[in-house]
Motif scaffolding. Structure first.
Motif, PDB file in Angstrom:
ATOM      1  N   SER A 178       1.739   9.612  -5.090  1.00  0.00           N
ATOM      2  CA  SER A 178       0.634  10.689  -4.484  1.00  0.00           C
ATOM      3  C   SER A 178       1.009  11.278  -3.472  1.00  0.00           C
ATOM      4  N   GLU A 197       0.954  -1.148   0.059  1.00  0.00           N
ATOM      5  CA  GLU A 197      -0.012  -0.059   0.001  1.00  0.00           C
ATOM      6  C   GLU A 197       0.901   1.302  -0.122  1.00  0.00           C
ATOM      7  N   THR A 207     -10.148   5.724  -0.699  1.00  0.00           N
ATOM      8  CA  THR A 207      -9.623   4.801  -1.678  1.00  0.00           C
ATOM      9  C   THR A 207      -8.785   3.897  -1.302  1.00  0.00           C
ATOM     10  N   ILE A 208      -7.874   3.784  -0.282  1.00  0.00           N
ATOM     11  CA  ILE A 208      -7.409   2.684   0.214  1.00  0.00           C
ATOM     12  C   ILE A 208      -8.200   1.469   0.748  1.00  0.00           C
ATOM     13  N   LYS A 267      -3.845  -1.680   5.705  1.00  0.00           N
ATOM     14  CA  LYS A 267      -4.277  -0.442   4.711  1.00  0.00           C
ATOM     15  C   LYS A 267      -4.358   0.860   5.735  1.00  0.00           C
ATOM     16  N   LYS A 295     -16.796   2.967  -4.486  1.00  0.00           N
ATOM     17  CA  LYS A 295     -16.127   3.792  -5.557  1.00  0.00           C
ATOM     18  C   LYS A 295     -16.355   5.269  -5.297  1.00  0.00           C
ATOM     19  N   ARG A 308     -12.335  -1.460  -6.871  1.00  0.00           N
ATOM     20  CA  ARG A 308     -12.338  -0.447  -7.853  1.00  0.00           C
ATOM     21  C   ARG A 308     -11.314  -1.137  -9.053  1.00  0.00           C
ATOM     22  N   ASP A 309     -10.062  -1.612  -8.583  1.00  0.00           N
ATOM     23  CA  ASP A 309      -9.326  -2.425  -9.440  1.00  0.00           C
ATOM     24  C   ASP A 309      -9.464  -3.781  -9.751  1.00  0.00           C
ATOM     25  N   SER A 314       1.987   1.660  -3.538  1.00  0.00           N
ATOM     26  CA  SER A 314       1.243   2.109  -4.551  1.00  0.00           C
ATOM     27  C   SER A 314       0.710   3.638  -3.947  1.00  0.00           C
ATOM     28  N   HIS A 315       1.066   4.228  -3.132  1.00  0.00           N
ATOM     29  CA  HIS A 315       0.726   5.601  -2.864  1.00  0.00           C
ATOM     30  C   HIS A 315       1.668   6.655  -2.785  1.00  0.00           C
ATOM     31  N   LYS A 373     -10.073   0.536  -3.158  1.00  0.00           N
ATOM     32  CA  LYS A 373      -9.146   0.325  -4.303  1.00  0.00           C
ATOM     33  C   LYS A 373      -9.332  -1.111  -4.844  1.00  0.00           C
ATOM     34  N   GLU A 374      -9.429  -2.318  -3.857  1.00  0.00           N
ATOM     35  CA  GLU A 374      -9.531  -3.534  -4.167  1.00  0.00           C
ATOM     36  C   GLU A 374     -10.775  -3.807  -5.149  1.00  0.00           C
TER      37      GLU A 374
END
Length: 265
Positions: free
Chosen positions: A14, A7, A93-94, A121, A186, A100-101, A10-11, A97-98
């Protein structure tokens, strides 16, 4: 698989961009202060004819903007907005995200419980908001020292960063709780941001109308105002307790509802 490190990775981009953004915000604010100070005319005189409503919207309130501490107090509301928007979006989002993706199946076939996933997370999100907070604190200390000709205000700035961190935590779990509760996670980030903006507008309304002062308990943006933290005795214990209770309750909501929900795979 180390979920926490995954995690963070992935961020990574950002948080770098957000940290650069908050640094540039402080640079821009203090550069404007220097320009006003060098003009030979008091900032207070320039703004004294501005309507009360406009002063409330822009965060001028009752601060002495001719001093670097007062000017930073005005700037702080914008830094706080950045910090809380980042935290609310990150918290939502954290968690979402699973789904969403479309990686929920991949993650949850691993021998880990949902509680373990949520903990990893949230710890990654916490790390990100700490980095954001530190970037703001370091930028503020360094740049104010450059322009400050009066007494040191490092202690006041540190108190403001503590108050910012408390609100970052609160809005982070608002986002995570929404993502856990909603069937369509989402949309959690946009709803969390909407709640944030509504509470900010409510704080402006409270400034404009003394008759609704009791509503300040409903908006976190009234909990730790710069004028009170820097010049009014520090953090209000009542608002600290309210913030921590809300954070704890929303954290529980995140765990309870995420463990029960049917994931979209």
């Amino acid at each position: 698989m180390n979920i926490y490190l995954k995690e963070l990775k992935s961020h990574r981009k950002s948080i770098i961009f957000w940290s650069i953004g908050v640094f540039l915000m402080v640079v821009s604010g203090m550069t404007k202060y220097d320009a006003y100070s060098s003009s030979g005319q008091s900032i207070n005189d320039l703004l004294k004819d501005m309507p009360k409503s406009m002063r409330a919207v822009f965060g001028f309130s009752d601060l002495d903007l001719s001093k670097v501490s007062g000017y930073y107090g005005m700037l702080f509301i914008y830094l706080l907005l950045m910090a809380t928007i980042h935290a609310a979006m990150l918290g939502a989002t954290i968690i979402a995200k699973e789904e969403r993706d479309k990686t929920s199946e991949f993650l949850f076939v691993k021998p880990v419980s949902r509680s373990t996933v949520i903990t990893a997370k949230l710890l990654a999100a916490l790390t990100n908001i700490i980095i954001f907070n530190l970037a703001t604190w370091i930028s503020s200390i360094a740049l104010i020292a450059k322009y400050n000709e009066g007494k040191a205000v490092n202690g006041d700035i540190t108190l403001l960063m503590v108050s910012m961190f408390i609100l970052q935590l609160l809005f982070m779990v608002i986002g995570s709780a929404l993502a856990s509760v909603k069937k369509r996670p989402k949309t959690a980030a946009s709803i969390a941001t909407g709640i944030l903006l509504l509470t900010y507008l409510l704080s402006i309304a409270v400034d404009l109308n003394e008759n609704i002062d009791g509503l300040k308990y409903l908006t976190p943006f009234k909990y730790f105002e710069a004028k009170n933290v820097m010049f009014g005795g520090g953090l209000d214990p009542v608002f600290v307790v309210i913030s921590l209770i809300l954070t704890a309750l929303l954290t529980v909501v995140t765990y309870v509802f995420y463990k029960k929900r049917d994931l979209n795979v």
